[in-house]
Design an enzyme around this catalytic site. Structure first.
Site, PDB file in Angstrom:
ATOM      1  N   HIS A 104       0.842  -1.199   0.000  1.00  0.00           N
ATOM      2  CA  HIS A 104       0.000   0.000   0.000  1.00  0.00           C
ATOM      3  C   HIS A 104       0.874   1.243   0.000  1.00  0.00           C
ATOM      4  CE1 HIS A 104       0.869  -0.519   4.268  1.00  0.00           C
ATOM      5  NE2 HIS A 104       0.260   0.603   4.590  1.00  0.00           N
ATOM      6  N   HIS A 127       1.256   3.845   2.052  1.00  0.00           N
ATOM      7  CA  HIS A 127       1.775   4.556   3.220  1.00  0.00           C
ATOM      8  C   HIS A 127       3.302   4.533   3.116  1.00  0.00           C
ATOM      9  CE1 HIS A 127      -2.087   4.049   5.813  1.00  0.00           C
ATOM     10  NE2 HIS A 127      -2.093   5.176   5.119  1.00  0.00           N
ATOM     11  N   HIS A 165       5.921  -5.278  11.934  1.00  0.00           N
ATOM     12  CA  HIS A 165       5.314  -3.951  11.839  1.00  0.00           C
ATOM     13  C   HIS A 165       5.077  -3.351  13.230  1.00  0.00           C
ATOM     14  CE1 HIS A 165       2.510  -0.722  10.463  1.00  0.00           C
ATOM     15  NE2 HIS A 165       3.344  -0.741   9.434  1.00  0.00           N
ATOM     16  N   ASP A 170       5.868   4.240   4.952  1.00  0.00           N
ATOM     17  CA  ASP A 170       6.763   3.243   5.566  1.00  0.00           C
ATOM     18  C   ASP A 170       6.775   1.922   4.801  1.00  0.00           C
ATOM     19  OD1 ASP A 170       4.118   3.010   6.436  1.00  0.00           O
ATOM     20  OD2 ASP A 170       4.637   2.162   8.385  1.00  0.00           O
ATOM     21  N   HIS A 171       6.031   1.865   3.684  1.00  0.00           N
ATOM     22  CA  HIS A 171       6.027   0.642   2.876  1.00  0.00           C
ATOM     23  C   HIS A 171       6.574   0.856   1.463  1.00  0.00           C
ATOM     24  CE1 HIS A 171       3.771  -1.910   5.755  1.00  0.00           C
ATOM     25  NE2 HIS A 171       3.516  -0.713   6.232  1.00  0.00           N
ATOM     26  N   HIS A 201      -7.384  -1.693   5.655  1.00  0.00           N
ATOM     27  CA  HIS A 201      -6.500  -0.696   6.249  1.00  0.00           C
ATOM     28  C   HIS A 201      -7.060   0.685   5.921  1.00  0.00           C
ATOM     29  CE1 HIS A 201      -2.846   0.588   8.063  1.00  0.00           C
ATOM     30  NE2 HIS A 201      -2.213   0.955   6.962  1.00  0.00           N
ATOM     31  N   ASP A 259      -0.459  -3.917   5.911  1.00  0.00           N
ATOM     32  CA  ASP A 259      -1.036  -3.592   7.202  1.00  0.00           C
ATOM     33  C   ASP A 259      -2.531  -3.903   7.155  1.00  0.00           C
ATOM     34  OD1 ASP A 259       1.452  -2.439   7.364  1.00  0.00           O
ATOM     35  OD2 ASP A 259       0.764  -0.427   7.789  1.00  0.00           O
TER      36      ASP A 259
HETATM   37 ZN   LIG Z   1      -0.117   1.455   6.604  1.00  0.00          ZN
END
Ligand SMILES: [Zn+2]
Length: 301
Positions: A60, A62, A268, A64-65, A140, A210
């Site tokens: 996805h 976000h 995570h 941090d990914h 999510h 997530d």
């Molecule tokens: Zn996320």
């Protein structure tokens, strides 16, 4: 099959907390899963050869990914990569990566092929003779997929001692691997099962990050050999899990138990926790075979 964790923390990168990224080696493939900031440094640290990565799967959008993705693509360009690169991720990923390249006045000297994911149902997104990859729709705050990697059943293996005893010509080896009975050099029928060995059971790996707790994924990951499931929080912060659409360690364990997973890996983690051993303690109240991810940790299946 071997999984190497490059990073397994959420939110902001720190000296000892790297963001989500992992490498799955399966049937001669090196698949990169998520690409948080600093992933290329972690790839170097754990000696993953850049040119072996041909497929990248992004769960996805976000940061941090995937904030490490444009940097990695740019490095591939500087290293004069020529091999095609396939990137699987949500709608918008192509736009953001190509915009960054364009504004920098650069483009890749290799083919950059985006596979846009938009379905809310599980889809087969990659397949060849040895493996298949399916999406696992997650719940999510933004559109998110996990990924299920499955080996295909391999060919039968030759029992060379039996083959030499039975006087079988090498021209028949191919047919034997495919399961056929054959006639040997002496004109005698040889049963396949007498000269071959059954292939090992195909392995599977599910990456689920997530997501809020959702049992909708259970049928998709049934009997999986290795399950990575996010567990951002401990029970004492459970009230934070639902609003942020994340899980606790116990919830991840519950999914593993319902799916009859053989092994669970938690990851995570929120950067608020210094001692991660509590994640194991809480998860093991529900599901025994559990471990926690850590940068550089390798899981073999
Ligand atoms: Zn996320």
């Amino acid at each position: 099959m071997q999984l190497t964790i490059l990073g397994c923390h959420s939110a902001t990168p720190r000296i000892s907390a790297h963001q989500t990224s992992q490498v799955l080696e399966i049937k001669n493939h090196v698949f990169l899963i998520d690409c948080g900031e600093g992933t290329q440094v972690q790839l170097r640290k754990y000696k993953v050869k850049f040119n072996r990565i041909k497929h990248i799967f992004i769960s996805h959008l976000h940061g941090d990914h995937y904030f490490g993705l444009v940097g990695l693509v740019s490095t591939f360009r500087l290293l004069t990569r020529e091999t095609d690169l396939h990137i699987y991720g949500p709608k918008g990923l192509e736009e953001v990566i190509t915009l960054q390249m364009k504004l920098g006045g650069s483009w890749t000297n290799f083919k950059l092929i985006f596979h846009e994911l938009t379905s809310k149902e599980s889809k087969l997104i990659y397949e060849d003779d040895t493996v298949e990859v399916h999406t696992i729709p997650l719940k999510h705050r933004v559109y998110t997929n996990g990924f299920l990697f499955k080996e295909k059943t391999g060919e039968r293996m030759l029992d060379m001692d039996a083959i030499l005893d039975d006087n079988i010509h090498t021209a028949y080896y191919r047919k034997l691997k495919q399961g056929a009975d054959i006639i040997n050099e002496d004109g005698v029928l040889v049963k396949n099962k007498d000269v071959t060995i059954a292939p090992s059971k195909p392995k599977s790996y599910a990456f689920c990050s997530d997501t809020v707790y959702t049992e909708s994924i259970v049928p998709l990951i049934k009997d999986v050999d290795l399950l990575y499931h996010e567990s951002t929080f401990l029970e004492k912060h459970e009230k934070n899990a639902f609003p942020t659409k994340h899980c606790t360690a116990k919830q991840a364990a519950s999914i593993a138990k319902k799916a009859h997973a053989k092994q669970l890996v938690l990851g995570h983690f929120s950067t608020r926790y210094d001692d991660l051993s509590e994640f194991i303690t809480e998860a093991q109240e529900v599901f025994e075979p559990v471990d926690i991810a850590a940068a550089g940790k390798v899981f073999k299946v």
